[in-house]
Motif scaffolding. Structure first.
Motif, PDB file in Angstrom:
ATOM      1  N   ARG A   1       6.401 -13.071 -11.382  1.00 42.25           N
ATOM      2  CA  ARG A   1       4.991 -12.822 -11.046  1.00 42.25           C
ATOM      3  C   ARG A   1       4.624 -11.402 -11.491  1.00 42.25           C
ATOM      4  NH1 ARG A   1       2.897 -12.802  -6.158  1.00 42.25           N
ATOM      5  NH2 ARG A   1       1.058 -13.967  -6.785  1.00 42.25           N
ATOM      6  N   LEU A   2       3.633 -11.324 -12.364  1.00 45.08           N
ATOM      7  CA  LEU A   2       3.231 -10.046 -12.942  1.00 45.08           C
ATOM      8  C   LEU A   2       1.734  -9.822 -12.774  1.00 45.08           C
ATOM      9  CD1 LEU A   2       5.192 -10.196 -16.332  1.00 45.08           C
ATOM     10  CD2 LEU A   2       5.929  -9.127 -14.199  1.00 45.08           C
ATOM     11  N   ASP A   3       1.358  -8.549 -12.717  1.00 47.06           N
ATOM     12  CA  ASP A   3      -0.059  -8.179 -12.635  1.00 47.06           C
ATOM     13  C   ASP A   3      -0.619  -8.061 -14.057  1.00 47.06           C
ATOM     14  OD1 ASP A   3      -2.510  -7.401 -11.649  1.00 47.06           O
ATOM     15  OD2 ASP A   3      -1.908  -5.325 -11.265  1.00 47.06           O
ATOM     16  N   LYS A   4      -0.586  -9.170 -14.770  1.00 41.15           N
ATOM     17  CA  LYS A   4      -0.942  -9.169 -16.188  1.00 41.15           C
ATOM     18  C   LYS A   4      -2.381  -8.729 -16.418  1.00 41.15           C
ATOM     19  CE  LYS A   4      -1.012 -12.112 -20.307  1.00 41.15           C
ATOM     20  NZ  LYS A   4      -0.802 -13.479 -20.848  1.00 41.15           N
ATOM     21  N   ASN A   5      -3.269  -9.086 -15.495  1.00 36.06           N
ATOM     22  CA  ASN A   5      -4.694  -8.772 -15.667  1.00 36.06           C
ATOM     23  C   ASN A   5      -5.120  -7.506 -14.924  1.00 36.06           C
ATOM     24  OD1 ASN A   5      -5.122 -11.167 -17.241  1.00 36.06           O
ATOM     25  ND2 ASN A   5      -5.068 -12.355 -15.343  1.00 36.06           N
ATOM     26  N   ASN A   6      -4.150  -6.740 -14.473  1.00 35.73           N
ATOM     27  CA  ASN A   6      -4.405  -5.438 -13.843  1.00 35.73           C
ATOM     28  C   ASN A   6      -5.408  -5.547 -12.690  1.00 35.73           C
ATOM     29  OD1 ASN A   6      -4.023  -2.670 -13.546  1.00 35.73           O
ATOM     30  ND2 ASN A   6      -5.733  -2.162 -14.887  1.00 35.73           N
ATOM     31  N   ARG A   7      -5.188  -6.500 -11.801  1.00 39.62           N
ATOM     32  CA  ARG A   7      -6.112  -6.708 -10.680  1.00 39.62           C
ATOM     33  C   ARG A   7      -5.624  -6.075  -9.373  1.00 39.62           C
ATOM     34  NH1 ARG A   7      -6.905 -12.702  -9.686  1.00 39.62           N
ATOM     35  NH2 ARG A   7      -8.352 -11.859  -8.136  1.00 39.62           N
ATOM     36  N   TRP A   8      -4.308  -5.877  -9.249  1.00 41.35           N
ATOM     37  CA  TRP A   8      -3.759  -5.485  -7.960  1.00 41.35           C
ATOM     38  C   TRP A   8      -4.275  -4.131  -7.482  1.00 41.35           C
ATOM     39  CZ3 TRP A   8      -2.259  -6.845  -3.515  1.00 41.35           C
ATOM     40  CH2 TRP A   8      -1.600  -5.959  -2.669  1.00 41.35           C
ATOM     41  N   ASN A   9      -4.424  -3.169  -8.367  1.00 46.62           N
ATOM     42  CA  ASN A   9      -4.860  -1.837  -7.941  1.00 46.62           C
ATOM     43  C   ASN A   9      -6.173  -1.891  -7.172  1.00 46.62           C
ATOM     44  OD1 ASN A   9      -2.694  -0.399  -9.022  1.00 46.62           O
ATOM     45  ND2 ASN A   9      -3.644  -0.262 -11.032  1.00 46.62           N
ATOM     46  N   ASP A  10      -7.149  -2.631  -7.703  1.00 42.58           N
ATOM     47  CA  ASP A  10      -8.447  -2.726  -7.024  1.00 42.58           C
ATOM     48  C   ASP A  10      -8.335  -3.528  -5.733  1.00 42.58           C
ATOM     49  OD1 ASP A  10      -9.601  -1.251  -9.011  1.00 42.58           O
ATOM     50  OD2 ASP A  10     -10.525  -2.948 -10.047  1.00 42.58           O
ATOM     51  N   ILE A  11      -7.528  -4.591  -5.751  1.00 47.25           N
ATOM     52  CA  ILE A  11      -7.338  -5.400  -4.541  1.00 47.25           C
ATOM     53  C   ILE A  11      -6.708  -4.552  -3.444  1.00 47.25           C
ATOM     54  CG2 ILE A  11      -6.024  -7.329  -3.563  1.00 47.25           C
ATOM     55  CD1 ILE A  11      -6.363  -8.743  -6.301  1.00 47.25           C
ATOM     56  N   GLU A  12      -5.681  -3.787  -3.786  1.00 49.85           N
ATOM     57  CA  GLU A  12      -5.012  -2.945  -2.800  1.00 49.85           C
ATOM     58  C   GLU A  12      -5.975  -1.903  -2.236  1.00 49.85           C
ATOM     59  OE1 GLU A  12      -0.699  -0.955  -2.656  1.00 49.85           O
ATOM     60  OE2 GLU A  12      -2.063   0.104  -4.009  1.00 49.85           O
ATOM     61  N   ASN A  13      -6.756  -1.276  -3.092  1.00 49.35           N
ATOM     62  CA  ASN A  13      -7.716  -0.275  -2.620  1.00 49.35           C
ATOM     63  C   ASN A  13      -8.765  -0.885  -1.695  1.00 49.35           C
ATOM     64  OD1 ASN A  13      -6.657   2.038  -3.689  1.00 49.35           O
ATOM     65  ND2 ASN A  13      -7.990   2.108  -5.475  1.00 49.35           N
ATOM     66  N   GLU A  14      -9.186  -2.114  -1.989  1.00 52.93           N
ATOM     67  CA  GLU A  14     -10.165  -2.777  -1.118  1.00 52.93           C
ATOM     68  C   GLU A  14      -9.565  -3.049   0.259  1.00 52.93           C
ATOM     69  OE1 GLU A  14     -13.213  -6.238  -1.986  1.00 52.93           O
ATOM     70  OE2 GLU A  14     -11.297  -7.115  -1.357  1.00 52.93           O
ATOM     71  N   ILE A  15      -8.314  -3.484   0.290  1.00 52.72           N
ATOM     72  CA  ILE A  15      -7.641  -3.719   1.577  1.00 52.72           C
ATOM     73  C   ILE A  15      -7.604  -2.433   2.386  1.00 52.72           C
ATOM     74  CG2 ILE A  15      -5.431  -4.298   2.671  1.00 52.72           C
ATOM     75  CD1 ILE A  15      -4.858  -6.095   0.221  1.00 52.72           C
ATOM     76  N   ILE A  16      -7.168  -1.361   1.751  1.00 50.12           N
ATOM     77  CA  ILE A  16      -7.038  -0.076   2.442  1.00 50.12           C
ATOM     78  C   ILE A  16      -8.395   0.416   2.938  1.00 50.12           C
ATOM     79  CG2 ILE A  16      -6.476   2.368   2.078  1.00 50.12           C
ATOM     80  CD1 ILE A  16      -4.205   1.354   0.216  1.00 50.12           C
ATOM     81  N   ASP A  17      -9.426   0.267   2.108  1.00 44.43           N
ATOM     82  CA  ASP A  17     -10.772   0.692   2.507  1.00 44.43           C
ATOM     83  C   ASP A  17     -11.259  -0.094   3.717  1.00 44.43           C
ATOM     84  OD1 ASP A  17     -13.344   1.977   2.307  1.00 44.43           O
ATOM     85  OD2 ASP A  17     -14.086   0.164   1.331  1.00 44.43           O
ATOM     86  N   CYS A  18     -11.054  -1.403   3.704  1.00 37.51           N
ATOM     87  CA  CYS A  18     -11.487  -2.236   4.839  1.00 37.51           C
ATOM     88  C   CYS A  18     -10.759  -1.831   6.122  1.00 37.51           C
ATOM     89  CB  CYS A  18     -11.241  -3.711   4.541  1.00 37.51           C
ATOM     90  SG  CYS A  18     -12.381  -4.431   3.342  1.00 37.51           S
ATOM     91  N   LEU A  19      -9.462  -1.595   6.026  1.00 44.03           N
ATOM     92  CA  LEU A  19      -8.692  -1.238   7.218  1.00 44.03           C
ATOM     93  C   LEU A  19      -9.041   0.156   7.721  1.00 44.03           C
ATOM     94  CD1 LEU A  19      -7.224  -3.853   6.574  1.00 44.03           C
ATOM     95  CD2 LEU A  19      -5.062  -2.670   6.884  1.00 44.03           C
ATOM     96  N   ASN A  20      -9.152   1.098   6.803  1.00 44.34           N
ATOM     97  CA  ASN A  20      -9.450   2.469   7.217  1.00 44.34           C
ATOM     98  C   ASN A  20     -10.832   2.602   7.843  1.00 44.34           C
ATOM     99  OD1 ASN A  20      -6.982   3.254   6.263  1.00 44.34           O
ATOM    100  ND2 ASN A  20      -7.746   4.310   4.462  1.00 44.34           N
ATOM    101  N   ASN A  21     -11.778   1.803   7.364  1.00 45.32           N
ATOM    102  CA  ASN A  21     -13.168   1.952   7.798  1.00 45.32           C
ATOM    103  C   ASN A  21     -13.686   0.762   8.605  1.00 45.32           C
ATOM    104  OD1 ASN A  21     -13.831   4.547   6.382  1.00 45.32           O
ATOM    105  ND2 ASN A  21     -13.224   3.331   4.609  1.00 45.32           N
ATOM    106  N   SER A  22     -12.770  -0.114   9.038  1.00 49.10           N
ATOM    107  CA  SER A  22     -13.129  -1.289   9.853  1.00 49.10           C
ATOM    108  C   SER A  22     -14.267  -2.090   9.228  1.00 49.10           C
ATOM    109  CB  SER A  22     -13.522  -0.850  11.273  1.00 49.10           C
ATOM    110  OG  SER A  22     -12.434  -0.274  11.935  1.00 49.10           O
ATOM    111  N   LYS A  23     -14.177  -2.293   7.917  1.00 50.59           N
ATOM    112  CA  LYS A  23     -15.220  -3.037   7.211  1.00 50.59           C
ATOM    113  C   LYS A  23     -14.981  -4.539   7.330  1.00 50.59           C
ATOM    114  CE  LYS A  23     -16.561   0.331   3.699  1.00 50.59           C
ATOM    115  NZ  LYS A  23     -16.684   0.568   2.241  1.00 50.59           N
ATOM    116  N   GLU A  24     -16.072  -5.275   7.340  1.00 52.94           N
ATOM    117  CA  GLU A  24     -15.998  -6.725   7.337  1.00 52.94           C
ATOM    118  C   GLU A  24     -16.627  -7.248   6.054  1.00 52.94           C
ATOM    119  OE1 GLU A  24     -17.738  -7.109  11.552  1.00 52.94           O
ATOM    120  OE2 GLU A  24     -16.173  -8.671  11.474  1.00 52.94           O
TER     121      GLU A  24
END
Length: 752
Positions: free
Chosen positions: A530-553
């Motif tokens: 399993r590879l991040d061939k389309n370079n999507r993980w960085n943005d997905i990870e940042n979105e997760i962190i942003d939602c958790l840090n700022n209690s976003k829904e």
């Protein structure tokens, strides 16, 4: 345009603070003669966020708040569109906290238009280190992840051929050679080691291997390198004994030296010069790919990108003491050490303290313990508090007589662990036991980040269950539901989530953020994993962190839920979208449970319905039931939670439960209505309850205790009358129309 609550300025300030004011030229002050073009495609000038011109190369930097892909795209644009006639380094940075930043490095050589990535992950490294790494990459003295995987796979085939190295010993053999190569004497002499002399052969009465002397030198080098630093609370551990199997390795001497030379040149040297990583964990997974023994199947290693996410969720700082109560190959501790060392800014005393006092690990598997110690040794050490024993107190499988549970508890607490990051064994009660034990060790307000089966808290939420004890100790902050395919490289389908706890009691009014990570962006590529061939993980990870840090829904992705309703614990969360005025009842309050009786492939011609987990019904010559019921699939992984309504004579598959009304006086039910209802909430039930490490199932007991809404009978009947009755009429009309169509086409064909 940046989202509310986040700021690109925050990211820029992180960069400024790391390198100091004035070290880089900022956007507004970059001279025009460098010829940067506008990223908007106009003829106007454009400028990166930061720039530094050095003698032999220049550095270009782009910062974004959380959209890392944009930072990467833009820094590469500026690397290509300028009038600079020298080598270039590009840095893309995103994130809102130094402990959670994402950083990607690129380089482009003078006269070339090819942009290549650096092998550096998520850290702002000092400029002198960046210089060294750039030269290594420029001169080809590094190894890519893809190359490393290929070499390890080839080594695995070599070890496998003629069963030279047992599957369970291969990872140890590889780690042993890596450790031996750290010994300067061994590294200098191994190519000159010869076969045993005539005198040596004459002095022994047994057959002697051609590689006898080389095997002996390897074991001696390993023992010398690792002999110190076994914690006195560990069980006895002998490095010489653990690696003694090497004495019987029977490669021809020339080939043996070639194997070691490949490891030295292709793996060891680049590893020691470049970014450290869990190379032995990677090797362990690859070498086990040919292993089939049951003991190996109980070990599930955390994928690298999930490991990195969990480290970021812990929000480490240089004063944290990090605990891993089931260390495995040491991946979490290595990443934690790397993160904290980077935050130490080359302060020698802080770095020494991190390695000596701020990393604690337990591992009960002797092979994994050896790999963890080897990994930490290769990583610059940090083995002082690695313990070869179970972290679980009151563990009946160990019989240690000179170190009590209380001794161990007091010792770990004396180290004052503030963060615990773990991936525990998933079998039996291990996940809940490791959760509670980790919290016992942690300091007040400490953080636990744990990936474990999603149903863990639900399975133990009965009165008196361990979930209640845990929530008295710790607040559940968040639950991140993982994709079910994250362990497919290890041939597993596991329903897991990352749980975040803070060691302070959970109030019944506290919100928990539930995040559903349906897709991590990685794709499976044959022979590569399993590879991040389309370079999507960085943005997905940042979105997760942003939602958790700022209690976003975010609709259909994350929402805040309570886990108590009317003082009843619902560990999977009470979804806000539900009609909360309905009474919550257990499955077993509404239904009798009976297991089906036939294997799914036992169908035969007959006039009775044979209902399985499949969408299509089969037939059978006998029936076991003549009643109205719902057939509920609980043991067919791809069909979990599928329901069928039946009224009449039938037999059911043993992969299903037969649900019939139980409490008609207090909870009268319309089975046709509840068939639709259960089908509607199927995804949530499966998400909350599916369990298993090779094949997912829903346990009868956890399903019986699962809380669902009781809809008043009058509303059930109204729904059935208004919708289900009409639906059945339409189905009947459709079937009649299909028959007419078939009859007509047959008439046409008969005239041809």
């Amino acid at each position: 345009m940046e989202e509310t609550g986040i700021s690109e300025t925050v990211t820029e300030n992180i960069f400024r603070k790391q390198y100091g004011a004035g070290k880089f030229i900022e956007k507004s002050a970059i001279p025009k003669h460098y010829g940067f073009q506008s990223k908007k495609g106009t003829n106007n000038k454009g400028y990166p966020d930061f720039f530094k011109d050095l003698d032999d190369y220049a550095i270009i930097v782009e910062a974004k708040a959380i959209k890392h892909s944009e930072a990467e795209t833009e820094v590469q644009f500026y690397m290509l569109n300028n009038q600079i006639d020298k080598d270039l380094i590009g840095i893309a940075i995103s994130g809102q906290d130094i402990s959670q930043i994402k950083v990607t490095y690129f380089y482009k050589l003078k006269g070339s238009s090819e942009i290549l990535p650096f092998k550096v992950k998520d850290s702002l490294i000092p400029l002198n280190s960046l210089h060294k790494k750039f030269l290594k990459h420029k001169n080809g003295e590094f190894i890519s992840n893809e190359e490393l995987t290929t070499i390890l796979k080839n080594l695995n085939e070599t070890f496998h051929a003629d069963n030279k190295i047992r599957d369970t010993d291969r990872s140890l053999f590889f780690s042993g050679l890596m450790i031996a190569l750290t010994n300067n004497n061994f590294r200098n002499i191994y190519q000159n080691i010869t076969i045993p002399s005539k005198e040596e052969i004459a002095s022994v009465k047994v057959a002697i291997l051609e590689a006898h002397n080389l095997n002996k030198a390897i074991v001696e080098a390993i023992t010398k390198q690792l002999e110190s630093k076994i914690n006195n609370l560990s069980k006895e551990y002998s490095w010489a004994d653990k690696f003694s199997f090497i004495k019987n390795v029977d490669f021809p001497l020339v080939k043996y030296k070639e194997i070691i030379k490949i490891i030295e040149e292709k793996i060891y040297t680049p590893y020691m010069l470049d970014e450290k990583q869990d190379i032995l964990g990677k090797a362990y997974k690859i070498f086990l790919s040919r292993a089939g023994s049951a003991e190996n199947k109980n070990i599930i290693l955390t994928p690298d990108h999930i490991k990195g996410l969990m480290i970021k969720l812990a929000r480490l700082n240089v004063s944290d003491v990090v605990l891993d109560t089931c260390t495995g190959s040491g991946g979490f501790l290595m990443e934690a050490m790397e993160k904290m060392l980077n935050l130490a800014n080359d302060n020698d005393s802080i770095i020494a303290n991190i390695k000596e006092k701020q990393l604690i690990g337990f591992e009960v598997d002797s092979v994994l313990f050896a790999l963890a110690c080897s990994n930490m040794f290769l990583h610059g050490d940090g083995r002082t508090n690695l313990l070869y024993r179970s972290s679980l107190l009151k563990n009946d499988t160990e019989n240690i007589i000179n170190s009590t549970d209380n001794d161990l508890l007091m010792y770990i607490r004396s180290l004052k662990p503030t963060k615990c990051i773990i991936n525990p064994p998933y079998e039996n009660k291990n996940p809940i036991l490791f959760t509670k034990q980790a919290l016992d060790y942690l300091e007040p307000n400490g953080k636990l980040i744990i990936i474990m089966p999603t149903p863990t808290l639900v399975k133990h939420q009965k009165n008196g269950g361990l979930t209640h004890d845990i929530l008295k100790m710790a607040k559940l902050d968040f639950v991140i539901k993982m994709p079910q395919n994250i362990f497919t490289e290890q041939k597993r389908t596991v329903n897991t989530s990352i749980f975040g706890f803070t060691k302070t009691s959970h109030d019944k009014n506290d919100d928990v953020l539930f995040y559903n990570l349906k897709d991590d962006g990685l794709i499976s590529i044959q022979h590569k994993g399993r590879l991040d061939k389309n370079n999507r993980w960085n943005d997905i990870e940042n979105e997760i962190i942003d939602c958790l840090n700022n209690s976003k829904e975010i609709k259909n992705i994350c929402e805040k839920r309570k886990i108590y309703k009317n003082d009843v614990l619902i560990a999977s969360g009470v979804q806000n979208a539900k009609n909360s005025h309905y009474e919550l009842v257990k499955f077993s309050d509404l239904f009798n449970f009976e297991k089906g009786s036939l294997a799914s492939d036992d169908s035969e011609d007959g006039k009775y319905h044979f209902i399985t987990a499949s969408t299509e019904w089969k037939t059978h010559s006998n029936f076991t039931h003549d009643c109205e019921a719902i057939i509920y699939a609980t043991h067919a992984a791809g069909s979990l939670g599928r329901t069928h309504y039946i009224n009449g004579k039938f037999v059911a598959s043993n992969l299903c439960l037969i649900l019939t009304p139980k409490n008609v006086d207090n909870y009268p039910i319309n089975l046709e209505f509840y068939n639709i209802y259960l089908s509607t909430i199927r995804e949530k039930i499966v998400s909350d309850l599916a369990d298993g490490t090779s094949k997912l199932t829903i346990g009868k007991d956890v399903l019986a205790d699962y809380l669902i809404e009781y809809i008043p009978k009058v509303e059930q009947d109204a729904y059935a009358e208004n919708y289900i009755t009409n639906y059945k009429k339409l189905i009947q009309e459709l079937q009649e129309t299909e028959k007419k169509m078939q009859t007509k086409i047959n008439e046409i064909l008969s005239k041809l």
